[in-house]
Enzyme design. Sequence first.
Site, PDB file in Angstrom:
ATOM      1  CE  LYS A 106      -3.684  -0.965  -0.288  1.00  0.00           C
ATOM      2  NZ  LYS A 106      -4.243  -1.344  -1.676  1.00  0.00           N
ATOM      3  N   GLY A 146       2.738   2.151  -3.026  1.00  0.00           N
ATOM      4  CA  GLY A 146       2.786   2.197  -4.465  1.00  0.00           C
ATOM      5  C   GLY A 146       3.858   1.492  -5.182  1.00  0.00           C
ATOM      6  CB  THR A 147       4.911  -1.917  -4.668  1.00  0.00           C
ATOM      7  OG1 THR A 147       3.589  -2.551  -4.178  1.00  0.00           O
ATOM      8  CG2 THR A 147       5.663  -1.736  -3.263  1.00  0.00           C
ATOM      9  CB  THR A 148       0.544  -1.844  -7.659  1.00  0.00           C
ATOM     10  OG1 THR A 148       0.495  -2.803  -6.893  1.00  0.00           O
ATOM     11  CG2 THR A 148       0.032  -2.442  -9.118  1.00  0.00           C
ATOM     12  CB  SER A 161      -3.802   2.460   2.644  1.00  0.00           C
ATOM     13  OG  SER A 161      -3.953   2.109   1.327  1.00  0.00           O
TER      14      SER A 161
END
Length: 173
Positions: A19, A21-23, A112
């Site tokens: 949660k 921003g890795t994606t 988040s």
Amino acid sequence: CDMMDSKSIPNFIIVGCMKAGTTSLMHHLRNHPDIHTPPKEVHFFNRDSNYEKGVDWYKKALEEGISHGAKVIGEKTPTYSYLDFVPERSYKQFPKTKIIWVMRNPADRTYSNYLHDLKMGEENYSFERALRNEEKRIKKNIYIGYKRRSQYVNQIKKYRQYLPKENMFFMLF
């Protein structure tokens, strides 16, 4: 990095944090013609069932859908940052792999993560109750350690037992 040198695969691993921003980072990396990542998280180091399949299985999973132009191969599995045994496992298998950390304001990341679990039906407690009871709860399910997963320094220290800071890259969400 030379993709054909199988000893260097993976060239990088995005270990987290969930949660943070890795994606999004992975999406942008996939758009680069020289970079290949598998279509989904591999969970090699954190799932015993995958780890027991061995390095050849892992490399095959990493290379799924690879194009001939790829020069760098990497993966993203945010739970790698959180589980105590992953740094040693990853270092023993791939000591030169670069580790990428994506971090976010800890309070925002914590909430988040809670909302994600709530939406997925994996959380029944209120946010306040979940935080208040976290230490007891993570003994049964380590993945609901919302606060603990936001204590980045503890996670980084575990990786630093094996890797020099030059092998790690840190970025903020």
